[in-house]
Design a protein around this motif. Sequence first.
Motif, PDB file in Angstrom:
ATOM      1  N   SER B 237      -8.997 -25.816 -50.858  1.00 49.93           N
ATOM      2  CA  SER B 237      -8.345 -24.597 -51.360  1.00 49.93           C
ATOM      3  C   SER B 237      -8.483 -24.505 -52.877  1.00 49.93           C
ATOM      4  O   SER B 237      -8.355 -25.498 -53.587  1.00 49.93           O
ATOM      5  CB  SER B 237      -6.863 -24.600 -50.982  1.00 49.93           C
ATOM      6  OG  SER B 237      -6.741 -24.579 -49.584  1.00 49.93           O
ATOM      7  N   HIS B 238      -8.721 -23.284 -53.340  1.00 51.46           N
ATOM      8  CA  HIS B 238      -8.916 -23.072 -54.769  1.00 51.46           C
ATOM      9  C   HIS B 238      -8.446 -21.666 -55.122  1.00 51.46           C
ATOM     10  O   HIS B 238      -8.303 -20.810 -54.244  1.00 51.46           O
ATOM     11  CB  HIS B 238     -10.391 -23.230 -55.118  1.00 51.46           C
ATOM     12  CG  HIS B 238     -11.274 -22.320 -54.317  1.00 51.46           C
ATOM     13  ND1 HIS B 238     -11.814 -22.693 -53.113  1.00 51.46           N
ATOM     14  CD2 HIS B 238     -11.661 -21.049 -54.521  1.00 51.46           C
ATOM     15  CE1 HIS B 238     -12.519 -21.694 -52.612  1.00 51.46           C
ATOM     16  NE2 HIS B 238     -12.436 -20.672 -53.441  1.00 51.46           N
ATOM     17  N   GLY B 239      -8.258 -21.425 -56.399  1.00 52.64           N
ATOM     18  CA  GLY B 239      -7.833 -20.103 -56.850  1.00 52.64           C
ATOM     19  C   GLY B 239      -8.913 -19.071 -56.610  1.00 52.64           C
ATOM     20  O   GLY B 239     -10.110 -19.364 -56.748  1.00 52.64           O
ATOM     21  N   SER B 263      -5.249 -17.705 -53.622  1.00 52.89           N
ATOM     22  CA  SER B 263      -6.088 -18.876 -53.372  1.00 52.89           C
ATOM     23  C   SER B 263      -6.672 -18.748 -51.983  1.00 52.89           C
ATOM     24  O   SER B 263      -6.190 -17.981 -51.154  1.00 52.89           O
ATOM     25  CB  SER B 263      -5.267 -20.160 -53.480  1.00 52.89           C
ATOM     26  OG  SER B 263      -4.205 -20.132 -52.551  1.00 52.89           O
TER      27      SER B 263
ATOM     28  N   ASN C  53      -9.609 -28.935 -57.903  1.00 55.41           N
ATOM     29  CA  ASN C  53     -10.392 -27.928 -58.630  1.00 55.41           C
ATOM     30  C   ASN C  53      -9.453 -27.150 -59.540  1.00 55.41           C
ATOM     31  O   ASN C  53      -8.230 -27.294 -59.460  1.00 55.41           O
ATOM     32  CB  ASN C  53     -11.139 -27.003 -57.652  1.00 55.41           C
ATOM     33  CG  ASN C  53     -10.207 -26.402 -56.623  1.00 55.41           C
ATOM     34  OD1 ASN C  53      -9.227 -25.749 -56.965  1.00 55.41           O
ATOM     35  ND2 ASN C  53     -10.502 -26.627 -55.336  1.00 55.41           N
ATOM     36  N   MET C  55      -9.058 -23.196 -61.410  1.00 50.46           N
ATOM     37  CA  MET C  55      -9.531 -21.854 -61.714  1.00 50.46           C
ATOM     38  C   MET C  55      -9.050 -21.474 -63.105  1.00 50.46           C
ATOM     39  O   MET C  55      -7.859 -21.548 -63.396  1.00 50.46           O
ATOM     40  CB  MET C  55      -8.999 -20.836 -60.697  1.00 50.46           C
ATOM     41  CG  MET C  55      -9.363 -19.395 -61.054  1.00 50.46           C
ATOM     42  SD  MET C  55      -8.946 -18.195 -59.779  1.00 50.46           S
ATOM     43  CE  MET C  55      -7.156 -18.081 -59.969  1.00 50.46           C
TER      44      MET C  55
END
Lengths: 141, 328, 218
Positions: B237-239, B263, C53, C55
């Motif tokens: 999961s990431h923005g 996300s 990660n 952003m």
Amino acid sequence: MSVDPAFVAQLSTWLAATDIAVLELRGPDGTLRLVQAGSVVRSEAVSPVEDIAAAEAEVVAAPGVGVFLDRHPLRLEPAAAPGSQHAAGEPLGFLRTGPILQAVSAPCDCIVEGVLAAHGATVGFGTPLVAIVPIDTGETP
Amino acid sequence: MIEIVAGAALATVQDLGRVGALNLGVGVAGAMDPMALAAGNILLGNEEGAAAIEIPVFPFTVRFTEPTRFAVTGTDCAPALDGKAVPPWFACRAQAGQSLTLSVPGPSAWRATRAYLCVAGGIDVPVVLGSRSTQMRGAFGGHEGRPLQTGDLVPTHAADRAGPDVGLVPPVFDLPLDVDGVPAVRVLPAAEYDAFTPQAQASLWSCAWKITPQSDRYGFRLAGDELKPRVPLELRSHGIVPGVIQVPHGGQPIIQMRDAQPSGGYPKIGVVIEADLWRLGQAPPGSRIRFAPCTWDEALDAAAGNRRWLDKARRIAGLQHRAGEGGR
Amino acid sequence: MTGAPHLSLLGTTGLLFEAPGDTTLETQRRIWALARETERWASVREAVPGMNNLMLVFADPPRQLQAFKDRLLATWTAVEPLPYSGRCVDLPVSYGGEGGPHMADVVAHTGLSIDDIVALHAEPTYTVYALGSHPGYCYLGGMDARIATPRRKVPVLKIPGGAVSIGGSQTGVSASAGPSGWNTIGTTDMTFFDVSRTPPALLQPGDSIRFRPMRVLR
């Protein structure tokens, strides 16, 4: 109305070089109207009956300098057309200056007699844009 | 105040969106067409990001409880004040008690879906986490954290401010973009672009994607060529941001829009550049859209082009405002 | 750690930094440190950690993109893991049954029994790696790889708040009702987000969660 055709041709040439959209020549037996539409000047004999209406007509003039648009940029149809009826304040056309629009609004409840300026024509302050006939509201003058 | 009289389905209070709360899991929300919102505010002498009502379903009727200057931007919904036509994209004045009706958009030189009702001073709902936009998932922001309903009284701020009754030519005419006659938006490749098959990569750019009826403020579900990764992908999961083109396992892309979660984990083949999100936000369900490749510099130039358009509109409208206020 | 970080654009809105290697708490601590550094940069409006990660949302997208990337990579090399250790919250969970409609899918995918799945799920102390998805939602690290189950082919239109679910190699608890592509295996009562509170979110990165099985419906 009987006018020398050579004189009409001369007037038309002169009119074509100006930003004047319409010119009316009144005589005892009628009126000749010269209307500039784009690069073409067309002459119309105004019948005595229409001339009576014209006598009662008012002209809505350009409130400033700009490009005359006969419709809102989003619209496919002109805002006003001969015979169309409008409430006071409704737009009859628009003046564009850069991204800004100014409305050419009906000064009173009215029926449009004719749109005098061409869509896309650059007009100056006071240029006649739309001829209207006020709707009789029943009040006596 | 503005009283919602009829047809409020899915109408919401929006500004330019909520920044700074992504770390709480709070998405940006905000106007689907930020150019229309900003233009309406410029016409009224407001800050560009003042809150307005976004209207996606018509007809829609409000009543002004006090004298109010307003402008209706976005799609042309033939605004009428007490039955009298007023032009779209124009600053207008309503008297107390007058009703404004927005109708189903008809044939137009610009096919668009959402209208913005902007008022002088802006819609005066409380600022929550930095924005007045309605946060649907969190049920906060906007008007009581929900879409508007018939009978709602929406507060406005200093709505009777003076100003000239001028309009703006909608930006789509100065900033047109289409490819082969189909409206287009520019796209930069995203992290997993190279993980898709060459055929999928070619399809992304060549297909005239249909915007399905299952498209809303959360996302636009597209129909067209099937996009397949070379191997199945399972991501951490990431923005993500509005404009991300995700490709779920089914192979039909979904563009994340303003109410999308901030996300995700589906593969991303590309991202619509921020400068073109306003066009996308107005694209009607059932219509088609193309993705046009662009470079980083072209994408930034597009953003600068939008900025120039707004600055010019503000400058000229500002001159009119000063003239209207007697040089003050 | 092997490999180089992967950088990719999110249009002109942001840039995604993905750390290489397996998902670990050590890497996540460096992600938190990188976030703390980069959120001070003038060109960065928000630095948003995800699962190993980060952003970066641009305040003003940099014309010189390569210089920005180089600076980011140099910062990543330089940062020390941030030693967060927050508070730990116990969550009582009812596993399976109506509140865990996709337990059967996890059973089918993993080949494990419901009891095994519950035992493996409730065993670790999960660190909150990041918040995302929806207001107050926590991405958790530390799930046992044996119960990893792919995201659903067709997302569920509405799962309730408090749903405990598995998506790929991750687990989490939904903070409010909404759509989800994850497999819901249980349910819990807890208010994760209240906009009238300061801060509005119950948990922040570095805090941790323990699942306490209250009931297992087979």
